[in-house]
Design a protein around this motif. Structure first.
Motif, PDB file in Angstrom:
ATOM      1  N   PRO A  70      49.563  22.414  39.970  1.00 53.31           N
ATOM      2  CA  PRO A  70      50.854  23.099  40.116  1.00 53.31           C
ATOM      3  C   PRO A  70      50.937  24.304  39.186  1.00 53.31           C
ATOM      4  CG  PRO A  70      51.167  20.731  39.959  1.00 53.31           C
ATOM      5  CD  PRO A  70      49.724  20.987  39.632  1.00 53.31           C
ATOM      6  N   PHE A  71      51.500  25.390  39.689  1.00 51.66           N
ATOM      7  CA  PHE A  71      51.645  26.605  38.894  1.00 51.66           C
ATOM      8  C   PHE A  71      52.653  26.383  37.773  1.00 51.66           C
ATOM      9  CE2 PHE A  71      54.113  30.430  37.996  1.00 51.66           C
ATOM     10  CZ  PHE A  71      53.114  31.305  37.608  1.00 51.66           C
ATOM     11  N   PHE A  72      52.310  26.850  36.568  1.00 48.80           N
ATOM     12  CA  PHE A  72      53.240  26.723  35.449  1.00 48.80           C
ATOM     13  C   PHE A  72      53.286  27.969  34.570  1.00 48.80           C
ATOM     14  CE2 PHE A  72      49.154  24.868  34.386  1.00 48.80           C
ATOM     15  CZ  PHE A  72      48.832  25.429  33.159  1.00 48.80           C
ATOM     16  N   SER A  73      52.201  28.745  34.505  1.00 45.80           N
ATOM     17  CA  SER A  73      52.166  29.885  33.586  1.00 45.80           C
ATOM     18  C   SER A  73      51.286  31.005  34.118  1.00 45.80           C
ATOM     19  CB  SER A  73      51.621  29.466  32.213  1.00 45.80           C
ATOM     20  OG  SER A  73      52.493  28.593  31.549  1.00 45.80           O
ATOM     21  N   ILE A  74      51.556  32.193  33.592  1.00 51.07           N
ATOM     22  CA  ILE A  74      50.660  33.336  33.743  1.00 51.07           C
ATOM     23  C   ILE A  74      50.020  33.574  32.380  1.00 51.07           C
ATOM     24  CG2 ILE A  74      50.498  35.804  34.252  1.00 51.07           C
ATOM     25  CD1 ILE A  74      53.041  35.478  35.927  1.00 51.07           C
ATOM     26  N   PHE A  75      48.736  33.899  32.374  1.00 53.34           N
ATOM     27  CA  PHE A  75      48.005  34.079  31.127  1.00 53.34           C
ATOM     28  C   PHE A  75      47.459  35.506  31.042  1.00 53.34           C
ATOM     29  CE2 PHE A  75      47.698  29.737  32.565  1.00 53.34           C
ATOM     30  CZ  PHE A  75      47.897  28.971  31.434  1.00 53.34           C
ATOM     31  N   SER A  76      47.316  36.001  29.824  1.00 55.39           N
ATOM     32  CA  SER A  76      46.599  37.253  29.609  1.00 55.39           C
ATOM     33  C   SER A  76      45.525  37.020  28.553  1.00 55.39           C
ATOM     34  CB  SER A  76      47.542  38.376  29.166  1.00 55.39           C
ATOM     35  OG  SER A  76      48.048  38.129  27.875  1.00 55.39           O
ATOM     36  N   VAL A  77      44.394  37.698  28.723  1.00 59.77           N
ATOM     37  CA  VAL A  77      43.291  37.581  27.772  1.00 59.77           C
ATOM     38  C   VAL A  77      43.580  38.485  26.578  1.00 59.77           C
ATOM     39  CG1 VAL A  77      40.801  37.766  27.453  1.00 59.77           C
ATOM     40  CG2 VAL A  77      41.735  37.281  29.727  1.00 59.77           C
ATOM     41  N   MET A 105      45.592  36.324  34.300  1.00 61.44           N
ATOM     42  CA  MET A 105      45.001  35.173  34.984  1.00 61.44           C
ATOM     43  C   MET A 105      46.130  34.272  35.477  1.00 61.44           C
ATOM     44  SD  MET A 105      41.990  34.283  32.206  1.00 61.44           S
ATOM     45  CE  MET A 105      43.177  34.137  30.865  1.00 61.44           C
ATOM     46  N   GLY A 106      45.976  33.758  36.684  1.00 57.60           N
ATOM     47  CA  GLY A 106      46.944  32.808  37.216  1.00 57.60           C
ATOM     48  C   GLY A 106      48.019  33.398  38.093  1.00 57.60           C
ATOM     49  N   VAL A 107      48.033  34.724  38.249  1.00 58.94           N
ATOM     50  CA  VAL A 107      49.075  35.376  39.053  1.00 58.94           C
ATOM     51  C   VAL A 107      49.054  34.868  40.495  1.00 58.94           C
ATOM     52  CG1 VAL A 107      49.847  37.594  39.979  1.00 58.94           C
ATOM     53  CG2 VAL A 107      49.077  37.434  37.611  1.00 58.94           C
ATOM     54  N   GLU A 108      47.862  34.572  41.004  1.00 57.34           N
ATOM     55  CA  GLU A 108      47.737  34.146  42.401  1.00 57.34           C
ATOM     56  C   GLU A 108      48.458  32.832  42.680  1.00 57.34           C
ATOM     57  OE1 GLU A 108      44.128  36.404  40.987  1.00 57.34           O
ATOM     58  OE2 GLU A 108      45.263  34.652  40.311  1.00 57.34           O
ATOM     59  N   VAL A 124      34.384  31.823  23.043  1.00 56.60           N
ATOM     60  CA  VAL A 124      35.587  31.572  22.247  1.00 56.60           C
ATOM     61  C   VAL A 124      36.548  32.739  22.468  1.00 56.60           C
ATOM     62  CG1 VAL A 124      36.520  31.279  19.935  1.00 56.60           C
ATOM     63  CG2 VAL A 124      34.329  30.242  20.535  1.00 56.60           C
ATOM     64  N   SER A 125      37.764  32.445  22.858  1.00 53.76           N
ATOM     65  CA  SER A 125      38.707  33.482  23.275  1.00 53.76           C
ATOM     66  C   SER A 125      40.103  33.192  22.735  1.00 53.76           C
ATOM     67  CB  SER A 125      38.758  33.563  24.809  1.00 53.76           C
ATOM     68  OG  SER A 125      37.478  33.770  25.366  1.00 53.76           O
ATOM     69  N   HIS A 126      40.995  34.163  22.931  1.00 54.08           N
ATOM     70  CA  HIS A 126      42.415  33.983  22.630  1.00 54.08           C
ATOM     71  C   HIS A 126      43.227  34.458  23.830  1.00 54.08           C
ATOM     72  CE1 HIS A 126      40.901  33.630  18.521  1.00 54.08           C
ATOM     73  NE2 HIS A 126      42.062  33.087  18.193  1.00 54.08           N
ATOM     74  N   ILE A 127      44.338  33.785  24.065  1.00 55.89           N
ATOM     75  CA  ILE A 127      45.186  34.122  25.205  1.00 55.89           C
ATOM     76  C   ILE A 127      46.651  34.160  24.781  1.00 55.89           C
ATOM     77  CG2 ILE A 127      43.635  33.094  26.914  1.00 55.89           C
ATOM     78  CD1 ILE A 127      45.610  30.675  26.960  1.00 55.89           C
ATOM     79  N   CYS A 128      47.465  34.807  25.606  1.00 56.05           N
ATOM     80  CA  CYS A 128      48.907  34.630  25.570  1.00 56.05           C
ATOM     81  C   CYS A 128      49.298  33.939  26.868  1.00 56.05           C
ATOM     82  CB  CYS A 128      49.644  35.960  25.442  1.00 56.05           C
ATOM     83  SG  CYS A 128      49.753  36.581  23.753  1.00 56.05           S
ATOM     84  N   GLU A 129      50.219  33.000  26.767  1.00 57.53           N
ATOM     85  CA  GLU A 129      50.681  32.244  27.930  1.00 57.53           C
ATOM     86  C   GLU A 129      52.176  32.453  28.098  1.00 57.53           C
ATOM     87  OE1 GLU A 129      51.175  27.593  29.468  1.00 57.53           O
ATOM     88  OE2 GLU A 129      49.965  28.070  27.693  1.00 57.53           O
ATOM     89  N   LEU A 130      52.576  32.887  29.284  1.00 57.22           N
ATOM     90  CA  LEU A 130      53.987  33.095  29.570  1.00 57.22           C
ATOM     91  C   LEU A 130      54.451  32.080  30.602  1.00 57.22           C
ATOM     92  CD1 LEU A 130      55.951  36.306  29.682  1.00 57.22           C
ATOM     93  CD2 LEU A 130      56.222  34.773  31.613  1.00 57.22           C
ATOM     94  N   ARG A 131      55.412  31.235  30.199  1.00 58.94           N
ATOM     95  CA  ARG A 131      55.953  30.209  31.084  1.00 58.94           C
ATOM     96  C   ARG A 131      57.005  30.842  31.985  1.00 58.94           C
ATOM     97  NH1 ARG A 131      54.623  24.889  29.795  1.00 58.94           N
ATOM     98  NH2 ARG A 131      55.505  24.584  31.872  1.00 58.94           N
TER      99      ARG A 131
END
Length: 253
Positions: A70-77, A105-108, A124-131
């Motif tokens: 289920p969709f919950f968030s949009i992410f950016s790298v 990531m996750g827009v679709e 190893v990465s970092h992201i921002c997650e927008l609910r």
């Protein structure tokens, strides 16, 4: 590439992003139209934290979400890189894209309320997650939210169109050249060097994405190096002659 040269990594804290010696504004991030709705000066900090989870570390190989979830968030790298893939029970997973700093990531997953792909960290990465669900619930101005989503989606559609147009090539060598140019231009668009950067994806992953054998990828990279167009040392790549690489890509159309 000089082993002492460090590639910038992109991190985000409140309203400012930066990377190594190269400062990167949040306006360069794909989430900016939605993040701009979150006013750190006036909104309750607890409410903001429920909407935007900034600068979260992601381990190499960690999966952000899987196909069908289920969709919950949009992410950016924010730093590092990710790959998008379609899992298969009969053959190797099909890689359909790579995500670099600043990209979404996750827009679709918005349209069908489920993610149509799986996204996994290449390093190893970092992201921002927008609910997105919480953004709608906590902000009163629904029209502004809708306008921001439209702005974000229009940018994503334009990006995907340009990506597809650049990578449609008849010759294998043309596809490899176009792939390198595409990475370079995307990095430039986010404020990084487009002439010297790392390839976080393996030759196997590149071949999977372009529909070529890993050995073919290695052979063409060596060919580009022999021609004096690039210099490559394991995962470090330097474009010495962008015009020459572009000509090779265009010749493969």
């Amino acid at each position: 590439m000089n082993s002492q040269t460090k590639q910038p990594t992109l991190f985000c804290e409140m309203s400012q992003c930066w990377g190594g010696d190269a400062a990167v504004e949040c306006s360069s991030c794909g989430l900016d139209p939605l993040c701009a709705l979150v006013d750190y000066g006036t909104n309750d900090s607890v409410a903001v934290d429920e909407i935007l989870l900034a600068n979260r570390a992601v381990a190499k190989g960690e999966t952000l979400f899987r196909v069908g979830m289920p969709f919950f968030s949009i992410f950016s790298v924010k730093s590092g890189a990710f790959k998008t893939l379609l899992p298969s029970s009969h053959s190797a997973d099909q890689i359909i894209g790579f995500h670099l700093p600043g990209e979404l990531m996750g827009v679709e997953g918005i349209a069908q309320a489920r993610y149509p792909f799986t996204v996994r960290a290449l390093e190893v990465s970092h992201i921002c997650e927008l609910r997105l669900d919480r953004l709608n619930a906590l902000l009163d101005d629904k029209e502004r939210v809708q306008q921001a989503i439209i702005s974000m989606l229009s940018g994503e559609v334009a990006f995907q169109y340009s990506l597809t147009a650049e990578l449609i090539r008849q010759s294998a060598e043309g596809r490899v050249a176009a792939f390198l140019l595409n990475l370079s231009r995307r990095l430039v668009g986010r404020g990084f060097s487009g002439s010297e950067f790392n390839l976080p994806m393996s030759r196997v992953d590149i071949g999977n994405f372009l529909g070529l054998a890993p050995e073919t990828i290695t052979r063409f990279l060596k060919s580009l190096e022999r021609k004096g167009l690039i210099e490559i040392r394991r995962k470090s790549l330097k474009i010495l002659d962008e015009g020459g690489v572009a000509a090779l890509a265009e010749a493969g159309e």
